[in-house]
Design a protein around this motif. Sequence first.
Motif, PDB file in Angstrom:
ATOM      1  N   ALA A  51      -1.858   8.983   1.494  1.00  0.00           N
ATOM      2  CA  ALA A  51      -2.783   8.354   0.548  1.00  0.00           C
ATOM      3  C   ALA A  51      -2.193   7.018   0.109  1.00  0.00           C
ATOM      4  O   ALA A  51      -1.055   6.971  -0.364  1.00  0.00           O
ATOM      5  N   THR A  52      -2.971   5.951   0.256  1.00  0.00           N
ATOM      6  CA  THR A  52      -2.441   4.602   0.023  1.00  0.00           C
ATOM      7  C   THR A  52      -3.309   3.834  -0.977  1.00  0.00           C
ATOM      8  O   THR A  52      -4.030   2.910  -0.598  1.00  0.00           O
ATOM      9  N   PRO A  53      -3.263   4.190  -2.252  1.00  0.00           N
ATOM     10  CA  PRO A  53      -4.049   3.436  -3.231  1.00  0.00           C
ATOM     11  C   PRO A  53      -3.609   1.982  -3.300  1.00  0.00           C
ATOM     12  O   PRO A  53      -2.435   1.660  -3.100  1.00  0.00           O
ATOM     13  N   HIS A  54      -4.574   1.113  -3.595  1.00  0.00           N
ATOM     14  CA  HIS A  54      -4.274  -0.311  -3.726  1.00  0.00           C
ATOM     15  C   HIS A  54      -3.326  -0.571  -4.896  1.00  0.00           C
ATOM     16  O   HIS A  54      -3.415   0.066  -5.946  1.00  0.00           O
ATOM     17  N   PHE A  55      -2.445  -1.544  -4.691  1.00  0.00           N
ATOM     18  CA  PHE A  55      -1.699  -2.136  -5.794  1.00  0.00           C
ATOM     19  C   PHE A  55      -1.925  -3.640  -5.714  1.00  0.00           C
ATOM     20  O   PHE A  55      -1.518  -4.283  -4.740  1.00  0.00           O
ATOM     21  N   LYS A  56      -2.606  -4.187  -6.714  1.00  0.00           N
ATOM     22  CA  LYS A  56      -2.918  -5.609  -6.740  1.00  0.00           C
ATOM     23  C   LYS A  56      -2.511  -6.183  -8.083  1.00  0.00           C
ATOM     24  O   LYS A  56      -2.868  -5.636  -9.130  1.00  0.00           O
ATOM     25  N   ILE A  57      -1.795  -7.278  -8.047  1.00  0.00           N
ATOM     26  CA  ILE A  57      -1.359  -7.908  -9.281  1.00  0.00           C
ATOM     27  C   ILE A  57      -2.574  -8.354 -10.087  1.00  0.00           C
ATOM     28  O   ILE A  57      -3.599  -8.748  -9.530  1.00  0.00           O
ATOM     29  N   ASN A  58      -2.453  -8.258 -11.402  1.00  0.00           N
ATOM     30  CA  ASN A  58      -3.528  -8.610 -12.334  1.00  0.00           C
ATOM     31  C   ASN A  58      -4.734  -7.671 -12.240  1.00  0.00           C
ATOM     32  O   ASN A  58      -5.825  -8.010 -12.700  1.00  0.00           O
ATOM     33  N   HIS A  59      -4.522  -6.499 -11.630  1.00  0.00           N
ATOM     34  CA  HIS A  59      -5.524  -5.440 -11.639  1.00  0.00           C
ATOM     35  C   HIS A  59      -4.997  -4.284 -12.497  1.00  0.00           C
ATOM     36  O   HIS A  59      -3.806  -4.222 -12.809  1.00  0.00           O
ATOM     37  N   LEU A  89       2.142  10.573  -0.366  1.00  0.00           N
ATOM     38  CA  LEU A  89       1.787   9.396  -1.141  1.00  0.00           C
ATOM     39  C   LEU A  89       2.442   8.128  -0.616  1.00  0.00           C
ATOM     40  O   LEU A  89       3.618   8.120  -0.252  1.00  0.00           O
ATOM     41  N   GLY A  90       1.657   7.061  -0.569  1.00  0.00           N
ATOM     42  CA  GLY A  90       2.156   5.725  -0.291  1.00  0.00           C
ATOM     43  C   GLY A  90       1.374   4.746  -1.144  1.00  0.00           C
ATOM     44  O   GLY A  90       0.919   5.082  -2.233  1.00  0.00           O
ATOM     45  N   SER A  91       1.181   3.542  -0.653  1.00  0.00           N
ATOM     46  CA  SER A  91       0.340   2.563  -1.331  1.00  0.00           C
ATOM     47  C   SER A  91       0.027   1.439  -0.358  1.00  0.00           C
ATOM     48  O   SER A  91       0.635   1.331   0.713  1.00  0.00           O
ATOM     49  N   GLU A  92      -0.942   0.624  -0.736  1.00  0.00           N
ATOM     50  CA  GLU A  92      -1.260  -0.595   0.007  1.00  0.00           C
ATOM     51  C   GLU A  92      -1.120  -1.746  -0.982  1.00  0.00           C
ATOM     52  O   GLU A  92      -1.941  -1.906  -1.882  1.00  0.00           O
ATOM     53  N   VAL A  93      -0.061  -2.515  -0.818  1.00  0.00           N
ATOM     54  CA  VAL A  93       0.291  -3.550  -1.782  1.00  0.00           C
ATOM     55  C   VAL A  93      -0.209  -4.905  -1.299  1.00  0.00           C
ATOM     56  O   VAL A  93       0.173  -5.359  -0.216  1.00  0.00           O
ATOM     57  N   ARG A  94      -1.079  -5.542  -2.068  1.00  0.00           N
ATOM     58  CA  ARG A  94      -1.444  -6.932  -1.811  1.00  0.00           C
ATOM     59  C   ARG A  94      -0.255  -7.803  -2.218  1.00  0.00           C
ATOM     60  O   ARG A  94       0.145  -7.804  -3.371  1.00  0.00           O
ATOM     61  N   PHE A  95       0.310  -8.512  -1.246  1.00  0.00           N
ATOM     62  CA  PHE A  95       1.535  -9.243  -1.523  1.00  0.00           C
ATOM     63  C   PHE A  95       1.350 -10.215  -2.682  1.00  0.00           C
ATOM     64  O   PHE A  95       0.326 -10.888  -2.795  1.00  0.00           O
TER      65      PHE A  95
END
Length: 247
Positions: A51-59, A89-95
Amino acid sequence: MPARSDEESKKYIVDAHCHILPGIDDGASDMDTTLDMLKTASTEGITHIVATPHFKINHHNKSIEKIEEVLADVKKSAADNNIDIDITLGSEVRFFNDIEEAYEQKRLCTMNSTDYLMVEFYPDDEFKMIRDALETVRSLGLNPVLAHVERYNALRSIQNVKQLYESGVIISVNATSITGGQGLMTKLYLKKLLKNRYISLVATDAHDRDRRAPKMAACREYLYSHYDEDYVDEILYKNALTYFNLQ
């Protein structure tokens, strides 16, 4: 999930990029949707999901503790519904520029707590920016996993993809893109990447039960009918099992 024999191991499919956790990001909205997605995944032959939920700065990113609570609920619901899929568990990180600080503060989920981190970019980001960003991830002691390689204009250059691959970047692609879901030009481009073995992971990047459901069976059939079986084994499950220490 119990170990399989060598013959049975070909039944593995690892979906290493999936937005299946309910209410965490723009993926599954609720547990019913999650369960429908899991049922589809099971029908498609998927045995493992990261499972790779988004991680986005300013979100409004959920804390790791909250995400882990939701994952535990999903695992229980899956077991209660006799769905035999291993979910980690993992994540998808917007650089973003402060990724080092966020990592040191333990705000980012690596892939199953390994030293692999999935990273994405904007489609129009320049190649130098992508290359340098992935080097930044590596400088943290992490192995960068590039989400959906087919989305970046700068990586339509096969030489640019080759450069990333040879630097050790783990390159992933969405299953439906391989089978033509993003158009003929994308399919032809991915055929070149597959021919050169620059792809290391295939995933669904599923977000819902309908248009972006966790579909993998058609891609699996296509890959085994067009490419070397050992290579297909690697990109469908062997690499992910090894990289992310999955059982």
